[in-house]
Design a protein around this motif. Structure first.
Motif, PDB file in Angstrom:
ATOM      1  N   THR A  43       0.940  -1.221   0.257  1.00 52.00           N
ATOM      2  CA  THR A  43      -0.001  -0.024  -0.103  1.00 52.00           C
ATOM      3  C   THR A  43       0.951   1.155  -0.031  1.00 52.00           C
ATOM      4  OG1 THR A  43      -0.125  -0.463   2.534  1.00 52.00           O
ATOM      5  CG2 THR A  43      -1.991  -0.867   1.090  1.00 52.00           C
ATOM      6  N   GLY A  44       2.124   1.119  -0.676  1.00 53.73           N
ATOM      7  CA  GLY A  44       2.979   2.190  -0.939  1.00 53.73           C
ATOM      8  C   GLY A  44       3.955   2.770   0.193  1.00 53.73           C
ATOM      9  N   THR A  45       4.802   3.457  -0.305  1.00 53.69           N
ATOM     10  CA  THR A  45       5.690   4.202   0.801  1.00 53.69           C
ATOM     11  C   THR A  45       4.924   5.050   1.821  1.00 53.69           C
ATOM     12  OG1 THR A  45       7.766   3.943  -0.555  1.00 53.69           O
ATOM     13  CG2 THR A  45       7.686   5.858   0.945  1.00 53.69           C
ATOM     14  N   THR A  46       3.961   5.414   1.593  1.00 54.85           N
ATOM     15  CA  THR A  46       2.870   6.212   2.380  1.00 54.85           C
ATOM     16  C   THR A  46       2.721   5.417   3.683  1.00 54.85           C
ATOM     17  OG1 THR A  46       2.075   7.529   0.820  1.00 54.85           O
ATOM     18  CG2 THR A  46       0.591   6.961   2.820  1.00 54.85           C
ATOM     19  N   THR A  47       2.561   3.962   3.626  1.00 57.44           N
ATOM     20  CA  THR A  47       2.258   3.201   4.747  1.00 57.44           C
ATOM     21  C   THR A  47       3.604   2.718   5.333  1.00 57.44           C
ATOM     22  OG1 THR A  47       0.320   2.200   3.568  1.00 57.44           O
ATOM     23  CG2 THR A  47       1.687   0.587   5.235  1.00 57.44           C
TER      24      THR A  47
ATOM     25  N   VAL B  59       8.886  17.599   3.252  1.00 57.65           N
ATOM     26  CA  VAL B  59       8.471  16.079   3.443  1.00 57.65           C
ATOM     27  C   VAL B  59       7.241  15.744   2.830  1.00 57.65           C
ATOM     28  CG1 VAL B  59       9.917  15.739   5.769  1.00 57.65           C
ATOM     29  CG2 VAL B  59       7.651  16.327   5.802  1.00 57.65           C
ATOM     30  N   HIS B  60       7.041  14.614   2.594  1.00 56.49           N
ATOM     31  CA  HIS B  60       5.859  14.085   1.860  1.00 56.49           C
ATOM     32  C   HIS B  60       4.649  14.033   3.141  1.00 56.49           C
ATOM     33  CE1 HIS B  60       2.886  11.043   0.436  1.00 56.49           C
ATOM     34  NE2 HIS B  60       3.399  11.337  -0.713  1.00 56.49           N
ATOM     35  N   GLN B  61       3.525  14.461   2.744  1.00 57.22           N
ATOM     36  CA  GLN B  61       2.510  14.450   3.538  1.00 57.22           C
ATOM     37  C   GLN B  61       2.255  13.236   4.474  1.00 57.22           C
ATOM     38  OE1 GLN B  61      -1.196  15.063   1.828  1.00 57.22           O
ATOM     39  NE2 GLN B  61      -1.161  13.137   0.240  1.00 57.22           N
TER      40      GLN B  61
ATOM     41  N   VAL C  83      15.065  12.150   6.812  1.00 56.30           N
ATOM     42  CA  VAL C  83      15.434  12.802   5.871  1.00 56.30           C
ATOM     43  C   VAL C  83      15.080  11.992   4.517  1.00 56.30           C
ATOM     44  CG1 VAL C  83      17.779  13.172   4.591  1.00 56.30           C
ATOM     45  CG2 VAL C  83      17.639  12.733   7.000  1.00 56.30           C
ATOM     46  N   THR C  84      14.569  13.044   3.537  1.00 56.07           N
ATOM     47  CA  THR C  84      14.183  12.540   2.149  1.00 56.07           C
ATOM     48  C   THR C  84      15.463  12.701   1.246  1.00 56.07           C
ATOM     49  OG1 THR C  84      11.957  13.509   2.578  1.00 56.07           O
ATOM     50  CG2 THR C  84      12.461  12.966   0.375  1.00 56.07           C
ATOM     51  N   SER C  85      15.698  11.483   0.873  1.00 56.78           N
ATOM     52  CA  SER C  85      16.853  11.565  -0.084  1.00 56.78           C
ATOM     53  C   SER C  85      16.854  10.193  -0.964  1.00 56.78           C
ATOM     54  CB  SER C  85      18.161  11.648   0.582  1.00 56.78           C
ATOM     55  OG  SER C  85      19.327  11.497  -0.350  1.00 56.78           O
TER      56      SER C  85
ATOM     57  N   VAL D 112      15.145   7.275   6.634  1.00 57.77           N
ATOM     58  CA  VAL D 112      15.294   7.955   5.168  1.00 57.77           C
ATOM     59  C   VAL D 112      14.047   7.584   4.061  1.00 57.77           C
ATOM     60  CG1 VAL D 112      16.573   8.294   3.229  1.00 57.77           C
ATOM     61  CG2 VAL D 112      17.756   8.002   5.587  1.00 57.77           C
ATOM     62  N   ASP D 113      13.275   8.353   3.858  1.00 60.05           N
ATOM     63  CA  ASP D 113      12.306   8.271   2.695  1.00 60.05           C
ATOM     64  C   ASP D 113      13.161   8.165   1.262  1.00 60.05           C
ATOM     65  OD1 ASP D 113      10.546   8.615   0.639  1.00 60.05           O
ATOM     66  OD2 ASP D 113       9.630  10.367   1.428  1.00 60.05           O
ATOM     67  N   GLU D 114      13.518   6.996   0.876  1.00 55.73           N
ATOM     68  CA  GLU D 114      14.243   6.878  -0.216  1.00 55.73           C
ATOM     69  C   GLU D 114      13.419   6.640  -1.382  1.00 55.73           C
ATOM     70  OE1 GLU D 114      18.675   5.360  -1.264  1.00 55.73           O
ATOM     71  OE2 GLU D 114      17.468   3.874   0.021  1.00 55.73           O
ATOM     72  N   ALA D 115      12.053   6.996  -1.397  1.00 57.69           N
ATOM     73  CA  ALA D 115      10.956   6.627  -2.252  1.00 57.69           C
ATOM     74  C   ALA D 115      11.570   6.765  -3.645  1.00 57.69           C
ATOM     75  CB  ALA D 115       9.839   7.593  -2.110  1.00 57.69           C
ATOM     76  N   HIS D 116      12.404   7.743  -3.966  1.00 56.45           N
ATOM     77  CA  HIS D 116      12.722   7.712  -5.513  1.00 56.45           C
ATOM     78  C   HIS D 116      14.191   7.304  -5.793  1.00 56.45           C
ATOM     79  CE1 HIS D 116       9.630  10.647  -6.663  1.00 56.45           C
ATOM     80  NE2 HIS D 116       9.608  11.182  -5.568  1.00 56.45           N
ATOM     81  N   GLY D 117      14.713   6.147  -4.667  1.00 57.94           N
ATOM     82  CA  GLY D 117      15.923   5.908  -5.093  1.00 57.94           C
ATOM     83  C   GLY D 117      16.091   4.288  -5.011  1.00 57.94           C
TER      84      GLY D 117
ATOM     85  N   MET E 282      11.223   2.702   0.236  1.00 53.16           N
ATOM     86  CA  MET E 282      11.681   2.702  -1.004  1.00 53.16           C
ATOM     87  C   MET E 282      10.178   2.298  -1.642  1.00 53.16           C
ATOM     88  SD  MET E 282      14.947   0.473  -1.631  1.00 53.16           S
ATOM     89  CE  MET E 282      16.613   0.703  -1.164  1.00 53.16           C
ATOM     90  N   SER E 283       9.837   3.635  -2.622  1.00 53.11           N
ATOM     91  CA  SER E 283       8.712   3.301  -3.365  1.00 53.11           C
ATOM     92  C   SER E 283       9.176   2.369  -4.766  1.00 53.11           C
ATOM     93  CB  SER E 283       8.061   4.463  -4.102  1.00 53.11           C
ATOM     94  OG  SER E 283       7.460   4.929  -2.972  1.00 53.11           O
ATOM     95  N   ALA E 284       9.187   1.131  -4.708  1.00 52.82           N
ATOM     96  CA  ALA E 284       9.833   0.368  -6.116  1.00 52.82           C
ATOM     97  C   ALA E 284       9.146   0.810  -7.292  1.00 52.82           C
ATOM     98  CB  ALA E 284       9.473  -1.259  -5.609  1.00 52.82           C
ATOM     99  N   HIS E 285       7.820   1.304  -7.075  1.00 53.43           N
ATOM    100  CA  HIS E 285       6.861   1.604  -8.412  1.00 53.43           C
ATOM    101  C   HIS E 285       7.330   2.746  -8.924  1.00 53.43           C
ATOM    102  CE1 HIS E 285       4.138   4.741  -6.589  1.00 53.43           C
ATOM    103  NE2 HIS E 285       4.580   4.085  -5.541  1.00 53.43           N
ATOM    104  N   LYS E 286       8.564   3.730  -8.556  1.00 55.20           N
ATOM    105  CA  LYS E 286       8.663   4.685  -8.957  1.00 55.20           C
ATOM    106  C   LYS E 286       9.873   4.639  -9.961  1.00 55.20           C
ATOM    107  CE  LYS E 286       7.251   7.967  -4.745  1.00 55.20           C
ATOM    108  NZ  LYS E 286       5.804   8.094  -5.001  1.00 55.20           N
ATOM    109  N   THR E 287      10.648   3.712  -9.593  1.00 50.99           N
ATOM    110  CA  THR E 287      11.744   3.706 -10.765  1.00 50.99           C
ATOM    111  C   THR E 287      11.890   2.289 -11.093  1.00 50.99           C
ATOM    112  OG1 THR E 287      13.299   3.542  -8.821  1.00 50.99           O
ATOM    113  CG2 THR E 287      13.027   5.697  -9.726  1.00 50.99           C
TER     114      THR E 287
HETATM  115  C1  PLP Z   1       9.260  11.617  -1.565  1.00 53.39           C
HETATM  116  C2  PLP Z   1       8.202  10.899  -1.503  1.00 53.39           C
HETATM  117  N1  PLP Z   1       7.867  10.225  -0.506  1.00 53.39           N
HETATM  118  C3  PLP Z   1       6.859   9.252  -0.354  1.00 53.39           C
HETATM  119  C4  PLP Z   1       5.969   9.068  -1.244  1.00 53.39           C
HETATM  120  C5  PLP Z   1       4.982   8.576  -1.035  1.00 53.39           C
HETATM  121  O1  PLP Z   1       5.009   7.075  -1.802  1.00 53.39           O
HETATM  122  P1  PLP Z   1       3.965   6.126  -2.286  1.00 53.39           P
HETATM  123  O2  PLP Z   1       3.202   6.866  -3.489  1.00 53.39           O
HETATM  124  O3  PLP Z   1       4.658   4.992  -2.632  1.00 53.39           O
HETATM  125  O4  PLP Z   1       2.911   5.836  -1.159  1.00 53.39           O
HETATM  126  C6  PLP Z   1       6.116   9.990  -2.459  1.00 53.39           C
HETATM  127  C7  PLP Z   1       4.988   9.851  -3.539  1.00 53.39           C
HETATM  128  O5  PLP Z   1       4.974  10.786  -4.375  1.00 53.39           O
HETATM  129  C8  PLP Z   1       7.298  10.855  -2.609  1.00 53.39           C
HETATM  130  O6  PLP Z   1       7.326  11.486  -3.554  1.00 53.39           O
END
Ligand code: PLP
Length: 476
Positions: free
Chosen positions: A84-88, A110-112, A155-157, A183-188, A212-217
């Motif tokens: 259910t995403g990096t949000t979770t 930071v992400h919401q 940290v977001t990186s 670390v929010d490494e959603a994009h890495g 890590m958001s695998a689905h992003k990259t």
């Molecule tokens: C920096 C960052 N962190 C977290 C998230 C949330 O990730 P997810 O969409 O996998 O829940 C996003 C989504 O855009 C993001 O850009």
């Protein structure tokens, strides 16, 4: 009149995928990155937990085997597949590392989900304000020195634009304290696949918890996420897998998707077997593109940033955001974001010559439009002061948890008259999706002016409603 014979969403999604060149997430190019043996049978994987699979919320058996392979590949001590995403993953990481009402050090960008976690856990945010000529690392280190009682540093990186924050010094200071580095490494997610060519991963620099958001990259389905605990955090007992598992159950559905989890297993396999080769090829395509850029388009790559994140400053073209969007659309190229200054594109790791030819055509058309003056010369102007507001904290009056979950009376006022009022909703320009005002913060006239300028530049601002005129929700 309802037309029940139609499926508006299905029809639109099919049409939207037709003949487009995707430079946005997810990283699987509308499924083209998956081999046919997987793509054709993806839906047979949509099952409930079976004897042979194990339960994603209670990893054992094959589920555990797949997660252990991911942990070993990414260099973690423990990894969970989150469907259910990096949000979770972020909510789970915060709830695992931060006791209720403790303090957390974080930059404003930071992400919401992070602020939702702060609100749910009633944490006290200590903002690491980024002053002019100061970088995020410096601001975080200073905050950490001044607040050794904090339960975590966040940290977001890398960020959306591929910029990374060096983490080693922060991790080493955190290691001397009773504190965790999240670390929010959603994009890495891809960093680990090509050491030396890409920035070092957060885990390799000593982070304790990494999402890590695998689905992003990667070739993984939306919204597949890996949540990692480092070996050191695990072995020292700083982070316990039992607590992490309990918290994941709080924030993740009790029916996690096996299709998404399987795509996380596949993405790790693909990255391990094809990642390095694909990334080398992609870097070659990018450098060929860089050599032929029109002069009005400047690649903006800072030291240490992700070389696969394509960010182009288009301000010299004199074109505005909608004009640039129109040109890309004409060439069927879909970027991730076009903001007021730059175009951000996320090439899939296996993107090839076809995609890059289309992108080169779009960029050249942008150059030609600027050269001939065939479009209006209305540029977006210098809005860098607005970007700096996103890095510095607004005056805060009431804790976000009280505003979001308390029973406080709220009212709607025109944006123009909101000066001095306490925001009841986040006000978030998108792009870049970073809050100008969080709930509980005081809306200043400077921020109102910034919001008005963004709206007039056609940027969507969430939290600004438009019944008759622009309005925001504030506390009574
Ligand atoms: C920096 C960052 N962190 C977290 C998230 C949330 O990730 P997810 O969409 O996998 O829940 C996003 C989504 O855009 C993001 O850009």
């Amino acid at each position: 009149m309802n037309d029940f014979s139609r499926m508006p969403l299905v029809e639109t999604l099919f049409a939207a995928a037709e003949g487009r060149f995707s430079f946005h997430m997810p990283g699987h190019r509308q499924g083209q990155s998956f081999p046919t043996w997987l793509r054709d049978k993806l839906w047979t994987l949509d099952t409930t937990e079976l004897e042979v699979t194990g339960d994603l919320n209670q990893p054992a058996g094959k589920v555990k085997e797949a997660m252990n392979l991911a942990a070993a590949f990414f260099g973690a001590g423990h990894t969970r597949f989150v469907t259910t995403g990096t949000t979770t993953s972020l909510l789970t990481a915060l709830a695992t590392a931060c006791p209720r009402k403790s303090q957390i050090i974080l930059p404003r960008r930071v992400h919401q989900a992070v602020m939702h976690g702060v609100a749910l856990l009633d944490l006290e945010p200590i903002w690491a304000d980024i002053n002019i000529n100061q970088d995020v690392e410096e601001a975080l280190l200073r905050s950490l020195h001044n607040n050794p009682q904090a339960s975590a540093v966040f940290v977001t990186s890398p960020g959306y634009d591929g910029r990374t924050v060096p983490l080693r010094n922060i991790a080493s200071l955190v290691g001397e304290m009773d504190c965790s580095l999240i670390v929010d490494e959603a994009h890495g997610s891809h960093f680990v696949a090509a050491p030396g060519l890409l920035p070092p991963s957060a885990l390799s620099q000593g982070a304790d918890l990494v999402a890590m958001s695998a689905h992003k990259t990667l070739p993984a389905l939306t919204p597949g996420s890996y949540l990692h605990v480092s070996k050191v955090a695990l072995e020292s007992g700083k982070i316990g897998t039992d607590k992490l598992g309990q918290m994941l159950k709080v924030f993740q559905t009790s029916s996690p998707s096996f299709v998404i989890a399987a795509s996380l297993d596949y993405a790790r396999f693909w990255l391990e077997s094809e990642g390095q080769r694909s990334i080398e090829k992609l870097l070659t395509l990018i450098s060929q593109l860089d050599q032929n850029l029109p002069t009005v388009v400047n690649r903006t790559q800072t030291e240490g940033s992700d070389p696969l994140r394509l960010t182009y400053d288009y301000r010299d073209s004199g074109l505005n955001r909608l004009e640039v969007q129109g040109i890309f659309n004409q060439y069927k190229v879909d970027p991730e974001i076009i903001d007021l200054n730059q175009i951000i594109l996320i090439p899939a790791l296996d993107a090839g010559i076809r995609e890059f030819k289309a992108l080169a055509l779009a960029l050249n058309a942008l150059g030609a439009a600027a050269d001939t003056g065939s479009t209006s010369r209305a540029s977006n102007g210098d809005l860098s002061w607005i970007a700096s507001l996103l890095d510095s904290s607004a005056p805060s009056s009431i804790p976000i948890s009280k505003v979001m979950f308390g029973n406080m009376k709220k009212t709607e006022v025109p944006l123009r008259n909101a000066h001095g009022r306490v925001a009841a909703e986040a006000i978030v320009p998108y792009p870049p999706g970073v809050a100008m005002v969080w709930p509980g913060e005081i809306i200043t006239s400077e921020r109102i002016e910034a919001i008005e300028q963004l709206i007039s530049a056609n940027i969507a601002v969430y939290g600004v409603h438009k019944p008759d005129s622009y309005s925001v929700i504030v506390l009574e």
